[in-house]
Motif scaffolding. Structure first.
Motif, short mmCIF file in Angstrom:
data_model
loop_
_atom_site.label_atom_id
_atom_site.label_comp_id
_atom_site.label_asym_id
_atom_site.label_seq_id
_atom_site.Cartn_x
_atom_site.Cartn_y
_atom_site.Cartn_z
N ARG A 200 -5.16 -0.05 -14.77
CA ARG A 200 -3.74 0.62 -14.75
C ARG A 200 -3.77 1.31 -13.58
O ARG A 200 -2.30 1.68 -13.10
CB ARG A 200 -4.05 1.78 -16.08
N PHE A 201 -4.55 1.68 -13.07
CA PHE A 201 -4.56 2.52 -11.51
C PHE A 201 -3.85 1.69 -10.78
O PHE A 201 -2.78 2.22 -10.20
CB PHE A 201 -6.03 2.89 -10.97
N ASP A 202 -4.16 0.35 -10.60
CA ASP A 202 -3.65 -0.55 -9.67
C ASP A 202 -2.19 -0.81 -9.99
O ASP A 202 -1.24 -1.08 -9.22
CB ASP A 202 -4.54 -1.91 -9.51
N ILE A 203 -1.99 -1.06 -11.32
CA ILE A 203 -0.34 -1.12 -11.63
C ILE A 203 0.50 -0.10 -11.51
O ILE A 203 1.34 -0.30 -10.72
CB ILE A 203 -0.52 -1.58 -13.24
N PHE A 204 -0.05 1.11 -11.58
CA PHE A 204 0.69 2.22 -11.22
C PHE A 204 1.19 2.37 -9.87
O PHE A 204 2.18 2.51 -9.28
CB PHE A 204 0.14 3.54 -11.84
N ASP A 205 0.07 1.99 -9.09
CA ASP A 205 0.41 2.15 -7.35
C ASP A 205 1.40 1.22 -7.27
O ASP A 205 2.41 1.42 -6.29
CB ASP A 205 -0.93 1.99 -6.73
N ARG A 206 1.34 -0.05 -7.42
CA ARG A 206 2.24 -0.93 -7.03
C ARG A 206 3.56 -0.80 -7.63
O ARG A 206 4.47 -1.07 -6.93
CB ARG A 206 1.64 -2.47 -7.50
N ALA A 207 3.69 -0.42 -9.00
CA ALA A 207 5.14 -0.04 -9.76
C ALA A 207 5.71 0.96 -8.88
O ALA A 207 6.97 0.94 -8.88
CB ALA A 207 4.72 0.15 -10.99
N ARG A 208 5.02 2.22 -8.72
CA ARG A 208 5.55 3.23 -7.97
C ARG A 208 6.19 2.96 -6.78
O ARG A 208 7.18 3.40 -6.26
CB ARG A 208 4.58 4.33 -7.93
N ALA A 209 5.52 2.18 -6.02
CA ALA A 209 5.98 1.71 -4.52
C ALA A 209 7.34 0.93 -4.52
O ALA A 209 8.06 1.10 -4.07
CB ALA A 209 4.73 0.99 -3.81
N VAL A 210 7.34 -0.32 -5.49
CA VAL A 210 8.20 -1.01 -5.51
C VAL A 210 9.57 -0.80 -6.32
O VAL A 210 10.65 -0.79 -5.80
CB VAL A 210 7.79 -2.29 -6.10
N GLU A 211 9.47 0.36 -7.07
CA GLU A 211 10.56 0.74 -7.88
C GLU A 211 11.13 1.82 -6.98
O GLU A 211 12.56 2.01 -7.18
CB GLU A 211 10.25 1.42 -9.24
N PRO A 239 6.50 -1.23 0.37
CA PRO A 239 7.59 -0.91 -0.68
C PRO A 239 8.15 -2.15 -1.30
O PRO A 239 9.01 -2.04 -2.23
CB PRO A 239 8.76 -0.42 0.37
N GLY A 240 7.73 -3.31 -1.11
CA GLY A 240 7.87 -4.58 -1.85
C GLY A 240 6.95 -4.67 -3.02
O GLY A 240 6.80 -5.64 -3.77
N GLY A 241 5.73 -3.63 -3.08
CA GLY A 241 4.68 -3.71 -3.93
C GLY A 241 3.68 -4.68 -3.65
O GLY A 241 2.74 -4.93 -4.41
N ASP A 242 3.38 -4.93 -2.27
CA ASP A 242 2.44 -5.72 -1.70
C ASP A 242 1.35 -4.80 -1.27
O ASP A 242 1.57 -3.83 -0.49
CB ASP A 242 3.04 -6.71 -0.65
N ILE A 243 0.06 -5.16 -1.53
CA ILE A 243 -0.92 -4.54 -1.18
C ILE A 243 -1.43 -4.71 0.13
O ILE A 243 -1.74 -6.03 0.57
CB ILE A 243 -2.19 -4.63 -2.15
N LEU A 244 -1.22 -3.78 1.15
CA LEU A 244 -1.43 -4.06 2.71
C LEU A 244 -3.01 -4.12 3.31
O LEU A 244 -3.35 -4.50 3.97
CB LEU A 244 -0.48 -3.12 3.50
N ALA A 245 -3.57 -3.08 2.29
CA ALA A 245 -4.81 -2.97 2.66
C ALA A 245 -5.55 -2.20 1.40
O ALA A 245 -5.04 -1.51 0.70
CB ALA A 245 -5.18 -2.22 3.75
N THR A 246 -6.98 -2.65 0.98
CA THR A 246 -7.52 -2.07 -0.01
C THR A 246 -9.02 -1.84 -0.06
O THR A 246 -9.65 -2.79 0.75
CB THR A 246 -7.33 -2.53 -1.47
N THR A 247 -9.94 -0.68 -0.52
CA THR A 247 -11.33 -0.74 -0.44
C THR A 247 -11.86 -1.51 -1.46
O THR A 247 -12.94 -1.73 -1.73
CB THR A 247 -11.90 0.52 -0.60
N GLY A 248 -10.99 -2.05 -2.56
CA GLY A 248 -11.53 -2.84 -3.67
C GLY A 248 -12.46 -1.95 -4.52
O GLY A 248 -11.94 -0.64 -4.34
N THR A 249 -13.38 -2.20 -5.06
CA THR A 249 -13.96 -1.48 -6.09
C THR A 249 -15.39 -0.56 -5.20
O THR A 249 -16.22 -0.32 -5.87
CB THR A 249 -14.82 -2.17 -7.23
N GLU A 250 -15.33 -1.00 -3.88
CA GLU A 250 -16.31 -0.22 -3.20
C GLU A 250 -15.86 1.01 -2.50
O GLU A 250 -14.65 1.17 -2.00
CB GLU A 250 -16.91 -0.98 -2.16
N PRO A 251 -16.87 1.95 -2.09
CA PRO A 251 -16.52 3.11 -1.20
C PRO A 251 -16.09 2.60 0.14
O PRO A 251 -16.62 1.36 0.53
CB PRO A 251 -17.57 3.85 -1.01
N GLY A 252 -14.99 3.24 0.86
CA GLY A 252 -14.77 2.74 2.20
C GLY A 252 -13.65 3.30 2.74
O GLY A 252 -12.89 4.44 1.96
#
Length: 293
Positions: A200-211, A239-252
């Protein structure tokens, strides 16, 4: 191509303030080494978050225990925030803490540089008994910074499309969303990637950016605190909903360089005019205090 280099953290912060400052200093050093101009840290960096989230089934004993375990309440213009200002230099930094306004506490985000505070925000939407510990904020407002016009949100705010839309309509080009977002409380998954609340966290992040056709920067806590286990997943979303960079499930620390003006122009001029083509006269029901299902 000119751009803004953005770094966003998934990192662990607890009640030990000195340990928190050491973590912030380390992240600042990493960010500087990458040429970063905007560094986004998690919710509740200074003093940590709540050790648990309540709900309708919470016992009186559990409520009392949670209220005895609150993070330290710090003033916006106090020495604790000033210490981060002194560390920031020319970096723009967004971070979260528990703000004291007299006897009232707020879950607050602040954006600052070495020159001082650029903007602050008090969390509006409160999940699972957080209202027992904090008062709610009442405003979404964008503000100008050296990296562009920005807005801020905290955690549960991202589940409400209206909140991000208000910032976009106020001219925000970059929205920072700071979280202490935990795993699901029931039907837990041992693999964080499969956790329902992480998804859900990931869906919300991408949706808020693209919409809203904005650059969305989502930080999060890492590790565990009290009964909470955090999902990490700090990310920068275009702004197109594309993830440009992520830590994934790890700290960083995730980093990307974004030509904000260019990518917003492509998104907003590419045939989908999400802000221009709104029909707000049809949305009157959104302003009603009570919405009946």
């Amino acid at each position: 191509m000119n751009g803004v280099t953005i770094s966003v953290a998934a990192a662990e912060f607890g009640r030990d303030m000195e340990a928190g400052y050491r973590t912030i200093a380390g992240l600042i050093d990493q960010a500087r080494a990458r040429g970063t101009q905007l560094l986004v840290l998690p919710e509740a960096c200074l003093g940590g978050y709540l050790p648990s989230l309540g709900g309708g089934e919470e016992s009186d004993e559990a409520k009392a225990r949670r209220l005895r375990s609150l993070p330290p309440a710090l003033e916006l213009d106090g020495p604790e925030v000033r210490r981060v200002i002194d560390m920031a230099g020319d970096l723009v930094i967004t971070l979260g803490f528990c703000e004291a306004d007299g006897d009232t506490r707020y879950n607050t985000a602040v954006t600052l540089t070495g020159d001082g505070i650029l903007g602050s925000y008090r969390k509006v939407h409160q999940p699972l008994g957080e209202n027992l510990c904090y008062a709610a904020g009442d405003e979404y407002r964008a503000f100008d910074t050296p990296v562009g016009r920005m807005g801020m949100q905290i955690c549960y705010d991202k589940a409400f499309p209206e909140a991000a839309r208000m910032l976009a309509l106020d001219g925000a080009e970059i929205v920072t969303s700071l979280s202490a977002w935990p795993t699901a409380r029931t039907a837990t998954a041992p693999n964080l990637e499969e956790d329902r609340w992480k998804q859900r966290f990931d869906i919300f992040d991408r949706a808020r950016a693209v919409e809203n056709q904005i650059v969305w920067v989502a930080s999060n806590q890492a590790g565990t605190f009290g009964s909470l286990r955090f999902v990490c997943s700090a990310k920068i979303v275009g702004p197109g909903g594309d993830i440009l960079a992520t830590t994934g499930t790890e700290p960083g620390l995730a980093t990307a360089t974004v030509d904000v003006e260019h990518v917003l122009g492509l998104a907003r001029g590419g045939g989908m005019y999400n802000l221009r083509d709104r029909r707000p006269h049809l949305y009157k029901a959104l302003a009603l205090e009570a919405v009946h299902a």
